[in-house]
Design a protein around this motif. Structure first.
Motif, PDB file in Angstrom:
ATOM      1  N   LEU A 178     -68.155  -0.347   6.538  1.00 45.46           N
ATOM      2  CA  LEU A 178     -67.356  -0.377   7.766  1.00 45.46           C
ATOM      3  C   LEU A 178     -67.469   0.932   8.544  1.00 45.46           C
ATOM      4  N   LYS A 179     -67.572   2.035   7.833  1.00 42.70           N
ATOM      5  CA  LYS A 179     -67.720   3.332   8.502  1.00 42.70           C
ATOM      6  C   LYS A 179     -69.005   3.368   9.328  1.00 42.70           C
ATOM      7  N   GLU A 180     -70.104   2.911   8.751  1.00 46.99           N
ATOM      8  CA  GLU A 180     -71.369   2.886   9.484  1.00 46.99           C
ATOM      9  C   GLU A 180     -71.282   1.954  10.689  1.00 46.99           C
ATOM     10  N   LEU A 181     -70.566   0.830  10.531  1.00 46.76           N
ATOM     11  CA  LEU A 181     -70.397  -0.109  11.638  1.00 46.76           C
ATOM     12  C   LEU A 181     -69.559   0.519  12.758  1.00 46.76           C
ATOM     13  N   PHE A 182     -68.491   1.227  12.380  1.00 48.05           N
ATOM     14  CA  PHE A 182     -67.654   1.903  13.374  1.00 48.05           C
ATOM     15  C   PHE A 182     -68.444   2.992  14.108  1.00 48.05           C
ATOM     16  N   ILE A 183     -69.276   3.740  13.385  1.00 46.56           N
ATOM     17  CA  ILE A 183     -70.039   4.821  14.010  1.00 46.56           C
ATOM     18  C   ILE A 183     -70.997   4.256  15.053  1.00 46.56           C
ATOM     19  N   GLN A 184     -71.672   3.169  14.713  1.00 49.29           N
ATOM     20  CA  GLN A 184     -72.661   2.613  15.641  1.00 49.29           C
ATOM     21  C   GLN A 184     -72.006   1.946  16.852  1.00 49.29           C
ATOM     22  N   ILE A 185     -70.778   1.455  16.694  1.00 50.63           N
ATOM     23  CA  ILE A 185     -70.134   0.742  17.798  1.00 50.63           C
ATOM     24  C   ILE A 185     -69.335   1.687  18.691  1.00 50.63           C
ATOM     25  N   PHE A 186     -68.501   2.552  18.100  1.00 52.40           N
ATOM     26  CA  PHE A 186     -67.556   3.350  18.893  1.00 52.40           C
ATOM     27  C   PHE A 186     -68.132   4.678  19.384  1.00 52.40           C
ATOM     28  N   SER A 187     -69.216   5.172  18.798  1.00 51.82           N
ATOM     29  CA  SER A 187     -69.765   6.457  19.253  1.00 51.82           C
ATOM     30  C   SER A 187     -70.626   6.232  20.493  1.00 51.82           C
ATOM     31  N   THR A 188     -70.401   7.055  21.512  1.00 48.25           N
ATOM     32  CA  THR A 188     -71.183   6.964  22.750  1.00 48.25           C
ATOM     33  C   THR A 188     -72.540   7.626  22.542  1.00 48.25           C
ATOM     34  N   PRO A 189     -73.651   6.934  22.860  1.00 47.48           N
ATOM     35  CA  PRO A 189     -74.981   7.551  22.651  1.00 47.48           C
ATOM     36  C   PRO A 189     -75.161   8.801  23.506  1.00 47.48           C
ATOM     37  N   GLN A 190     -75.899   9.730  22.974  1.00 44.19           N
ATOM     38  CA  GLN A 190     -76.157  10.981  23.696  1.00 44.19           C
ATOM     39  C   GLN A 190     -77.068  10.721  24.894  1.00 44.19           C
ATOM     40  N   TYR A 191     -76.773  11.400  25.995  1.00 44.93           N
ATOM     41  CA  TYR A 191     -77.519  11.304  27.255  1.00 44.93           C
ATOM     42  C   TYR A 191     -77.449   9.895  27.855  1.00 44.93           C
ATOM     43  N   HIS A 192     -76.370   9.178  27.581  1.00 36.32           N
ATOM     44  CA  HIS A 192     -76.208   7.866  28.216  1.00 36.32           C
ATOM     45  C   HIS A 192     -75.973   8.061  29.708  1.00 36.32           C
ATOM     46  N   PRO A 193     -76.558   7.201  30.569  1.00 36.97           N
ATOM     47  CA  PRO A 193     -76.407   7.428  32.022  1.00 36.97           C
ATOM     48  C   PRO A 193     -74.963   7.425  32.505  1.00 36.97           C
ATOM     49  N   LYS A 194     -74.098   6.616  31.911  1.00 39.51           N
ATOM     50  CA  LYS A 194     -72.707   6.544  32.361  1.00 39.51           C
ATOM     51  C   LYS A 194     -71.788   7.510  31.633  1.00 39.51           C
ATOM     52  N   SER A 195     -72.312   8.264  30.696  1.00 37.01           N
ATOM     53  CA  SER A 195     -71.475   9.181  29.915  1.00 37.01           C
ATOM     54  C   SER A 195     -71.491  10.574  30.533  1.00 37.01           C
ATOM     55  N   GLN A 196     -70.481  11.354  30.158  1.00 36.64           N
ATOM     56  CA  GLN A 196     -70.384  12.752  30.571  1.00 36.64           C
ATOM     57  C   GLN A 196     -70.688  13.646  29.368  1.00 36.64           C
ATOM     58  N   PRO A 197     -71.366  14.761  29.586  1.00 39.88           N
ATOM     59  CA  PRO A 197     -71.745  15.620  28.443  1.00 39.88           C
ATOM     60  C   PRO A 197     -70.593  16.505  27.974  1.00 39.88           C
ATOM     61  N   PHE A 198     -69.437  15.922  27.720  1.00 35.05           N
ATOM     62  CA  PHE A 198     -68.274  16.673  27.247  1.00 35.05           C
ATOM     63  C   PHE A 198     -67.670  15.948  26.057  1.00 35.05           C
ATOM     64  N   VAL A 199     -67.055  16.711  25.182  1.00 34.17           N
ATOM     65  CA  VAL A 199     -66.346  16.149  24.027  1.00 34.17           C
ATOM     66  C   VAL A 199     -64.914  16.656  24.108  1.00 34.17           C
ATOM     67  N   ASP A 200     -64.000  15.775  24.537  1.00 37.54           N
ATOM     68  CA  ASP A 200     -62.613  16.201  24.726  1.00 37.54           C
ATOM     69  C   ASP A 200     -61.604  15.268  24.067  1.00 37.54           C
ATOM     70  N   HIS A 201     -62.060  14.284  23.286  1.00 33.13           N
ATOM     71  CA  HIS A 201     -61.114  13.433  22.561  1.00 33.13           C
ATOM     72  C   HIS A 201     -61.750  12.955  21.261  1.00 33.13           C
TER      73      HIS A 201
END
Length: 350
Positions: A178-201
């Motif tokens: 389940l941990k591996e499943l959660f990591i692949q689903i809830f983690s935002t991929p790096q350099y995603h076009p709609k993502s921001q390069p900040f970690v604040d939560h």
């Protein structure tokens, strides 16, 4: 006179464009200028994302028909927190769950979060790796959305989260899956076009009471303290399947109790309490009846009773005399006065 032919001159050759060159480093022999800076020294601001988007995870988040407003708001909150997610229309109840694999393929998604509503009161969540699997089915409890909580925490829209897991996820094999499943689903991929390069939560997954508790916290820069943002919900694991939305069962939770069984036990407990009260009332009635003792009649009880003398019965044969009616002597005078008043009124009006 014949018109002289005009000579055709070929067009002059255009100067070739200079190829753009990257700003080269200043030569060691170059002398610095009067202001201290080297010759032809300038800086170009780097782009926001300097890397390439390689981990192309896309998550499809949608639901079945029959969900309530709270589930709809929770689904919308997850879409805002996950910039790599996609939305779709509600799925019909008559369709089989295997159809979701085809929907994910059409939407170009390789992960899926599907909310399934039953009886308009029970909510189930499917987390799946489409189309190969595995997939997990959860019962969602204690749902609180962002609009409902109104917490003081806040984070940038599209920022990448940290994922924090309980140490229990590394001890048991089904939690590790389940941990591996959660990591692949809830983690935002790096350099995603709609993502921001900040970690604040940070997303936290805690195991307590055989359930997984989800929380979302803001990371404050000054002292690295945490302030809750929302949403929050509890996942009660039911089964883990080998395939996507089906297949052989890898794990079944022995501590899981279905909502129907839970409601049935509540009804039985209420009925048992009512039955117990009725039995107590019946016992009290029996006790009251048993406490009354029948006492035999005492023969000496009527010794001092003196019987009353019997009076002879008299039968009246003559009709009793009628009482004289006394007339009111003042009554005719009152009638006469009323007549006189009426006469005076008619004369005055005339």
């Amino acid at each position: 006179m014949a018109a002289a032919k005009r000579k055709y001159d070929p067009p002059a050759a255009r100067p070739k464009k200079r190829a753009k060159r990257a700003p080269s480093a200043p030569e060691p022999d170059a002398k610095p200028g009067p202001d201290g800076a080297g010759p032809e020294e300038y800086s170009i601001p780097p782009p926001v994302s300097q890397g390439k988007w390689k981990n192309k995870e896309r998550v499809l988040i949608f639901s079945s028909r029959g969900i309530n407003f709270r589930t709809r708001h929770l689904m919308q909150d997850l879409r805002t927190l996950m910039p790599h997610s996609k939305a779709d229309t509600k799925m019909d109840r008559k369709d089989q769950l295997f159809v979701i694999n085809e929907v994910c393929e059409m939407k170009n998604c390789n992960k899926c979060i599907f909310f399934e509503a039953k009886k308009k009161q029970d909510l189930y969540m499917w987390l799946s790796n489409t189309p190969q699997g595995p997939s997990a089915k959860f019962l969602v409890q204690n749902v609180h959305t962002l609009a409902e909580l109104k917490m003081t925490g806040n984070c940038l829209r599209g920022s990448r989260p940290l994922l924090s897991f309980d140490p229990t996820f590394d001890k048991e094999p089904h939690y590790a899956l389940l941990k591996e499943l959660f990591i692949q689903i809830f983690s935002t991929p790096q350099y995603h076009p709609k993502s921001q390069p900040f970690v604040d939560h940070v997303f936290t997954f805690t195991v307590t009471d055989e359930r997984i508790w989800f929380r979302n916290y803001q990371i404050i820069e000054e002292d690295a303290s945490l302030v809750e943002i929302g949403p929050r919900f509890v996942l009660n694991l039911i089964k883990i399947f080998q395939g996507s939305f089906g297949g052989p069962t890898l794990y079944e939770n022995p501590h899981y109790q279905s909502p129907n069984m839970h409601r049935r036990l509540i009804r039985l407990s209420v009925a048992a309490k009512f039955r117990e009260k009725q039995q107590v009332k019946e016992v009290q009635k029996i006790k009251k009846k048993g406490s009354k003792l029948l006492i035999e009649e005492d023969p000496t009880e009527a010794v001092f009773e003196t019987p009353a003398e019997e009076k002879p019965v008299e039968i009246q044969l003559v009709k009793p005399e009628s009482k004289a009616i006394v007339k009111d002597k003042k009554k005719p005078r009152k009638i006469q006065r009323k007549k006189q008043k009426k006469l005076f009124r008619t004369e005055a009006s005339a």
